[in-house]
Each structure stands twice: as C-alpha cells, then as structure tokens.
Design an enzyme around this catalytic site. Structure first.
Site, PDB file in Angstrom:
ATOM      1  N   LYS B  79       0.909  -1.229  -0.020  1.00 52.63           N
ATOM      2  CA  LYS B  79       0.035  -0.080   0.140  1.00 52.63           C
ATOM      3  C   LYS B  79       0.903   1.323   0.160  1.00 52.63           C
ATOM      4  O   LYS B  79       0.641   2.286  -0.604  1.00 52.63           O
ATOM      5  CB  LYS B  79      -0.964  -0.065   1.362  1.00 52.63           C
ATOM      6  CG  LYS B  79      -1.965  -1.167   1.177  1.00 52.63           C
ATOM      7  CD  LYS B  79      -2.661  -1.434   2.224  1.00 52.63           C
ATOM      8  CE  LYS B  79      -3.626  -2.554   2.289  1.00 52.63           C
ATOM      9  NZ  LYS B  79      -3.991  -3.031   3.619  1.00 52.63           N
ATOM     10  N   GLN B 123      -4.616  -1.839   9.814  1.00 55.00           N
ATOM     11  CA  GLN B 123      -4.138  -3.087   9.397  1.00 55.00           C
ATOM     12  C   GLN B 123      -4.783  -4.207  10.202  1.00 55.00           C
ATOM     13  O   GLN B 123      -4.246  -4.346  11.441  1.00 55.00           O
ATOM     14  CB  GLN B 123      -2.788  -3.163   8.992  1.00 55.00           C
ATOM     15  CG  GLN B 123      -2.170  -4.358   8.546  1.00 55.00           C
ATOM     16  CD  GLN B 123      -2.577  -4.373   6.937  1.00 55.00           C
ATOM     17  OE1 GLN B 123      -2.665  -3.334   6.331  1.00 55.00           O
ATOM     18  NE2 GLN B 123      -3.030  -5.565   6.406  1.00 55.00           N
ATOM     19  N   ASP B 149     -11.208   1.920   3.834  1.00 50.01           N
ATOM     20  CA  ASP B 149     -11.448   0.774   3.730  1.00 50.01           C
ATOM     21  C   ASP B 149     -12.868   0.374   3.562  1.00 50.01           C
ATOM     22  O   ASP B 149     -13.448  -0.750   2.986  1.00 50.01           O
ATOM     23  CB  ASP B 149     -11.099  -0.018   5.035  1.00 50.01           C
ATOM     24  CG  ASP B 149      -9.904  -0.675   5.111  1.00 50.01           C
ATOM     25  OD1 ASP B 149      -9.337  -1.109   3.665  1.00 50.01           O
ATOM     26  OD2 ASP B 149      -9.309  -1.157   5.982  1.00 50.01           O
TER      27      ASP B 149
END
Lengths: 518, 518
Positions: B79, B123, B149
C-alpha cells in the site's frame, strides 16, 4: 414495483406442472394476529416482572409526527394503543407539517438525551418539503441506542455484517423471522427467495435470513425469469406492493409463503368499496404451499408487536447500562523517588471531563464543560436523582499537616482515591477553590500533594472557571452603579450630560439619558 | 468455509452436460493487473491535475499497524509503495503488538482530527489479545469520512440500503465491480451468484451487485445444491477461500467468473514449494466461461488500486468541504418597537459554539469550549492557516456615541453583521472584554446594543472565561510568595517552623521545610 417483462414461463411450467397438480392440499395458515398478541403479552408480562423488582423501570416510546396525514395518524394511534396495553409509556411529539429538518433534528436530539425516553421513532413521511436526504438526516439523528425502528445506518450496517449484531432489528423483518420460527420452518440451509429490495423490508429481511443460514436470492423489478426463481424457493418472502402478483403455479409444492404486501383493490361487496390483499394470489398459492400468511392477519400485526419488543429491549439495555456504571481510574505511574508535586501533576493527562461525566452517569446536558478537563454540573441533577439513596459523606476536618505536608486536601483526595480506584466504590472528592495568594506561605495551595492531587493543578490554583471573579465583578459593577448614581444625584444635574449630545436632524435635540439606558 | 455435503449433482449434470461439451472455447481473460495499473495511473493523473490548480492539495493515507506480523508488513509495504507511486503521502503508524484497544482508539481519534490525513486504515489483525469486539471498536473509531476501507458500520449501512450511497465502497468489492464494468459485462438484470458471506467481500459485493440491478443469490457453507445454483449464474463471484473448489462443469456456458480466492497449494516445481490458486478450477472453468479472472493477476491487484481511488476521493471531498465552508447566520426576530438591550439579548439562543467553530473551519482540537456558547481558540491555528491570504482588517476607532448610544462596540458588531449575515463574507468581530465597573456610568458596557450585541451578554459582562481574574490571581500569588519570603528571611529563622514538626520513628526528626516545598 416489479415490472414483469420477459417471462420464460413455458419451460418452467412444463417442469413443474405435474407436481403442482398432484398436491391440492390446502396450506396451513400462519396466524400473525395470534402470534402478535402473544408477543405483546410476553412484553407486558416481562415489564410487569421487571417493575416488581425495580419500581422505577418504565419503558417509554416517543413518536415524532410532523403534520397530520390521516394514514400517519392511524399508525401513530395503533402504536400508542399497543404501547399503553403492554405498559410502555407513550409520548406523542406533534410538529407542524412545515417543520424544517433542522428543527426536527433538534427535537430528536433532545429526546436522545432524555433518560426517560427508551425508544424514538420518526413517523415517515415528513412534510412534502423535506427531501429523501433530509428524511435520512432526521432518522440518522436518532441515537442508534434508541433506534427502535432499526433504520439507522449504523444498525443497518451491523445487521448487514456477518461479524456483528445490530442493537435493533427492523420491526417488519423481525416479524417475518418470528413468524417463520413460530411456524416451525427450518430457515438454515433453505433456499429462500425474497421479492423486493426496499430498506424497510426486502433488504433487511434478506440480511437476517442470510444470518440465519438461508441461501437467499433477492429479486426486484429488474429480475428476469421470476417464476423460475420463485419455483426454487423453499421459503418465499414477498414485499413488492403488487396486488396478487405471485401466482400459486409459480410455487414449489410445499413452499412456505410469507406475504408482506398490503395492497388495496376495489371490492364492491365491501362498504368501503375496497379490500386488502397481499402480493401473493392467496387462493392459488394456498393450494400449493405448505404454510402461508394471510393478508390481513399475517405479517401486518407483527410490526407493531416487534416495535413493542424493541422498545422493551431498549429500555432494558439502558437500565442495565445505568446500573453497570463504572469509573475507569487512570493508571498512576508511581516512582520510587517521589517527584515534586508539579512534576507529578504535569506527568498525568487528565481524563476528558465529558468521558468522566458519562462514566459517573451524568447526562450531557447536565454538564457544562470549561475546557477539556473541567466542568460545572447543573443542579437539576439533584432532582433527577432525588429518589436515589443518599451516599455517605466523609468530612475531613481540621488536621495538623504531617511532616511531609499532608493536610486536609491531600487526605481528602487520598481517601477518594482509596475508596474509588482501589475499592471500586463511586467516590467524589469535594473541595473548595484554593485560598491562594493572601495566605500563601502559611498553608499549602489546597490542591493536595504527591500522588494525591487535584489536577489540572495549575488551572485549579488559578480559580478554574473564573466564577469567584465573576461574583466580584458583579459586586463591583453594582457598587459602581450605586456610587455613580449617588454622586451624580448629589452633586450634578443631568444638564451637563445632555450637553454632550450632538443635535439631530431637523434642529431638534435628541434626549437619550445614557447612564440610565437600562 | 463451504462444506459440501449433499450433492444433487446427478440431475444437474444431466441437464447441462450437452451444452458443456459443445462449448469448448477458451474464456477471455480479464486482466486485473492491467486494469489496476490504469486505475492507479488515473488516480496519479487526477492528483497532478488538482495540484496544478491547488498546490496545497495533498492526499495522505495513514495506516495503523500493531505489531509486525510478516504478512501485515507485506500488505502495508504494498500500500505504501502504491501510494507513493500515485502521489499520495503515506503515514505508517506502528504500534507495539500489545497495544490495548483504548490506546489504538486514541491514535485513531488523533488521525481523525488531523486535517492533513485524508484516509485512515487499521491493518488487521491487531494483536492476539484483542477480541473481535475490540477490533470492531477500533475500526468504528475511524471517522466514516476517512474510512477508505469502507468497513465502518455506518458506511456498510449505507452500502446495504437502497436509498443511499456510502461515503466509500469497500476496496475488493469495488474492484470486482470495476473488473465487470471494464470487461463490458451487463450487471443489470443478470442472475449473479456470490459464493461467500464475509464482511470483506461476500456481503458487500452482494449489496453492490443488488444496487446495480443484478438478481443476487448468495451462497455459503450451509447452501445445499451448490452446483445447481452456480449453474444458473450469468455472473459468478467466488470468495470462499477454498482452492479450486468450483468446477468448470458447474458453470453455465458463457458465464462470467470473478475469482476472489487466494489460496496457496503445494507445488514442488516452485522454489517456494507452493503456488497461488483461486476458488475456481481455472482450466476447466476457462473452457465453459465467456470471461474469467486469473489468480494471481485478477482481483488481487484491484484492491490496492481501489484503496488509492478511495483515498483520493476522501481527499477531494474534504478539500471541497473546506472550500465550501459557510456560516449560517441565526435569524434575527426584529421588532418594530425595539425592545431593551437585555430583552433582545435574552430572546436569542446563541448557536452552540462547537457548531459555529465547525462552520468557520476550526478543528475540534483548536477550540476549547467554555460552556456551550463560549470558547477559546488555540493559537496553533495561526500556523495551520499561515499560508492563507490575510483577511482585511477594519479598525473601528474613537467615536462619539450617537444620541441612541451607538458607539464603537455597536458599530463593530453591526459591521460584522452587515459583512457576514447580509453580504455573505466570512467576518469576525474582535472586541476586548468589557471595561465594566470602574467606568460604569461614564460609558456603555462594551457589549454593543440593540440588535448589534455580543451575546451571551450577561456572561460577556462578567468577563466570560475568568482569564483576567486568572492573571490577577497569578500576580497576587507571586506577590504573596515574595512578601512571605522577604518577611521570613528578614525577621525569622527557620527554627520555629521545624519545631512544629512531630518526631518520626526511630527517634529522629524529619525536616521538611513546609513553606519552601516548591
């Protein structure tokens, strides 16, 4: 609305016609009226039981209604009647039809923070001037904890997730599931077809059936080969608002049919000239299905019953939370070589006062924050908690400071820490503002010392919120006004004052006695 | 996990074997790697274009990682690399693996209110001590506006509703839709079968396909007759994590297959001893399907690309909101017969200062509220907005009051009202605290008058936040300390003070000079 364009009906009819003809048995009727009654009775019984233990337990449902649409008024009356019957207090909040979004949101927020209100419901539709976005703003102003309709995005999000449960299931879908369970239908592993994708029924009922391990096919206006898909359903839930749209021939023999539709069709034999029917053609469906809900008397009565269950659930949860209240003390980082008072005070970040207030059970409107770490408490809290048993009052009176300087304040704070953080009791230290300058050097700063201090110590020592100063300022203001008045009246005429004024237009003087303005 | 128990495979195989045999054409490969690259390039281009117009536009993605699991570190690096390539600033926030939920939530909240951070990603998984509930608490601490997200219940709720759109679509499902669109597949009206009901793929992708007018059947571990259901799919999306579980024979000829699975199977021919495969048996499926995504190189690369798109979208939305800032003036209820100043002041309910602060673009952490209607502003705002063009400064200087008492304050407030509420410019009235008591009777209270007043007038006239008092208190404190010190040093020895102390254990005296504690 299902528009029904391309029927691939032929192949479907061929494969199923034989079985449809052989099973002519009449389906068992799933009686929603009776089940709804028993749900409401259970709610009433549970409220009675809880009130026997806790006389102050009192669920309350608030409904906000903007305007007075006759259909809305009918729904509100139905809910009000059901609430009263089960022992839920009912609060009707009527607003003018033209009430703007901001005003309704303000009303919602007030109900959110009213501890006597367990559940809040906004009767839709709102006024015609309010857009779909505006309506959403209003329903999302309702606190998720009081969203007994289950329509808040937060609750829908949890409903739609596998890993979590919403605080409330929407009422009609919850009624559908309850009917299936009551009828002894096995949802897990079934192939369930849902007709419709509304946010009130189709979408949430699909999510709930998926959670109950059904394989769900959701159909809507753009679905092709609908009869084919319906023919595979072990369970059919229809919520499309199309009168008698689903035909018995479409059904798999032995299927269970839940008809959520409520559609009025003309009927000359009725006094009203119309008759209520479902989405499913009842007569043909009843000869193929194993079980079926009638319209009326099926899903309809369940909605209000589930609303009562949700409201009770809200009240119970809120009641439990009030009783389970717990203050989480901040960790003290105690050093062997004790640092100075100021070092200890500065090393600790106080808990935000809003968080502390919520932990000790104060309502947001009872707390007026002064900065992030200080607040005043509204005296109305004395009335709200008037019924509570009084706490124990410990007075730390005159005391000779120890060699290390521990006096009244340090002992007071230390006691509160011992009772609160160490023994887990709800303990408050009540101290006055430090006596400060004039007596400095004779005694301490009244903020305690060492690990038993009032923090933020620096602000506390500068009189926190300025209240003492406000009193002296008010006193000075009054004294000066009296002085000025006495001085002017004793020694002066008003003439000199007026002379200061400039002439106004038209050559006239304006007389505005400045000092006596109000 | 799909457990596959009761295959009613026989009847299914019979009806479809002929077509499966006739269509031996190889499916077109849907190239996710190429599409992901073009998505990332578009994002990069759009950022460049925006930065050409607005040099300060700078999207930033923050990723919180607790601990250092090797797989998590690989994802974070992927990412970070993608972000840097497209011109998104990357902030890695490493936390110790044992970080408790509360600590992580604090970090999230800080990022929520950091205006330089466009998107926040936690995460997962967090440390092994954190439960599923704890994980949810953390992901829901992320502000929905920065939830790139798309996992926040609020966004999932909107995603799952018909009447609304989420702020962000979850990345992998969004990638699936993008692949279908790119491949020219007609989603509307199709019968789409989704395998899996995870919150990361199965559930959200079903909701998105439903929104795009597909008829969706969602299957999972409890689904019966899976091959039969799969055989009806125009589009198949598989996200179950079972290596090569779906066989080509199950598929409807010409179906489109999106394979979200990433499963490692042993492969002695590879150096690593393993090989990545999807949920679908690629070789057999490719001979039946019309289009198919490979694994790797299909859905995989899309997730990170969509994360870049979401982050850009967040940054753009926040940028627009900053620019579209608007103060909504309160309505003045102007009466023909002008009431007294105090009546006018009391008739108006001030706008909550937190709301006002947000309207004028102050960040929550820059505002320290004093009660509901007053606040101090952190001086750090001068640095944050240092790059902005200076405003215009209008000084209302010495003025002889009009016959009606309008002086400097009334003119100042009136000007701000005219420029702000009437001309729609961002205008601030800057006034000092009222001079009050000592001069009362000579001049007004410095709060303006009539409809041009500072409110809450009563609090303003009592010096608002007590700051002036705090300064005098600090001054007195210092003066008293100096006095006391000089007095004691000039006239006393310390001996008398020590004599007050009680002996400690072991017969020794403790010496703690009380007045010089610090």
């Amino acid at each position: 609305m299902i528009r029904f364009k391309s029927l691939s009906f032929l192949s479907f009819a061929r494969s199923f016609s034989s079985s449809a003809q052989t099973s002519m048995a009449t389906a068992k009727i799933i009686d929603g009226t009776a089940l709804a009654k028993s749900v409401r009775e259970e709610v009433a019984q549970r409220i009675k039981t809880l009130q026997a233990q806790h006389p102050r337990f009192r669920p309350q449902l608030a409904i906000i209604q903007a305007g007075s649409r006759p259909d809305s008024s009918v729904y509100v009356r139905m809910k009000s009647k059901a609430a009263e019957e089960v022992g839920i207090k009912f609060m009707h909040v009527p607003l003018p039809e033209e009430a703007p979004v901001d005003d309704i949101v303000q009303v919602v927020k007030k109900l959110n923070s009213d501890p006597t209100v367990s559940g809040i419901l906004v009767q839709l539709p709102l006024g015609p001037h309010i857009s779909a976005d505006g309506e959403r703003t209003v329903t999302e102003a309702v606190s998720p904890e009081k969203d007994v309709d289950g329509f808040h995005a937060y609750n829908i999000g949890h409903l739609s997730s596998r890993a979590s449960n919403p605080l409330f299931n929407p009422c009609t879908p919850a009624g559908v599931i309850k009917l299936l369970d009551h009828a002894g239908v096995t949802i897990a592993g079934s192939h369930t077809v849902v007709l419709g994708r509304s946010d009130i029924v189709g979408n949430p009922v699909s999510a709930m059936l998926r959670k109950r391990d059904a394989t769900v096919t959701q159909c809507h206006s753009r679905t092709r080969d609908l009869p084919q898909i319906v023919s595979e359903a072990d369970i059919l839930v229809s919520a499309i608002g199309q009168a008698r749209f689903v035909k018995g021939e479409w059904l798999k023999p032995g299927a269970v049919v839940i008809d959520v539709g409520t559609n009025y069709i003309p009927d000359a034999t009725k006094k009203s000239g119309q008759r209520l029917v479902g989405d499913v053609d009842f007569d043909s469906a009843a000869s193929v299905a194993s079980q079926i809900t009638p319209v009326p008397g099926g899903v309809g009565p369940m909605t209000v019953a589930m609303l009562m269950e949700n409201t009770l659930q809200a009240a119970e949860r809120q009641w439990e939370e009030t009783r389970a209240r717990k203050v989480k003390p901040l960790k003290l980082d105690i050093k062997e070589k004790v640092p100075s008072d100021i070092e200890i005070a500065m090393a600790q970040t106080p808990k935000p006062v809003a968080e502390l207030a919520s932990e000790i059970g104060l309502l947001p409107q009872e707390v007026e924050s002064y900065g992030q770490y200080k607040a005043k408490v509204e005296l109305s809290v004395l009335d709200r908690l008037g019924h509570r048993k009084d706490g124990k009052y410990i007075l730390v009176s005159g005391i000779t400071p120890t060699p290390l300087g521990e006096g009244k304040s340090t002992t007071t704070i230390g006691l509160a820490q011992a009772l609160g953080a160490h023994m887990g009791r709800l303990a408050f230290a009540c101290v006055r503002q430090p006596s400060q300058g004039p007596t400095f050097g004779i005694k301490g700063g009244a903020a305690g010392g060492g690990y038993s201090q009032v923090i933020p110590m620096d602000e506390f020592n500068l009189h926190l919120t300025g209240d003492i100063h406000a009193v002296t300022a008010a006193n000075n203001l009054l004294a000066a006004a009296l002085d000025a008045r006495m001085f002017h009246e004793a020694t002066q005429s008003d003439k000199a004052l007026y002379n200061r004024l400039v002439p106004t237009v038209k050559g006239k003087r304006a007389f505005a006695p400045l000092m006596f303005k109000h």
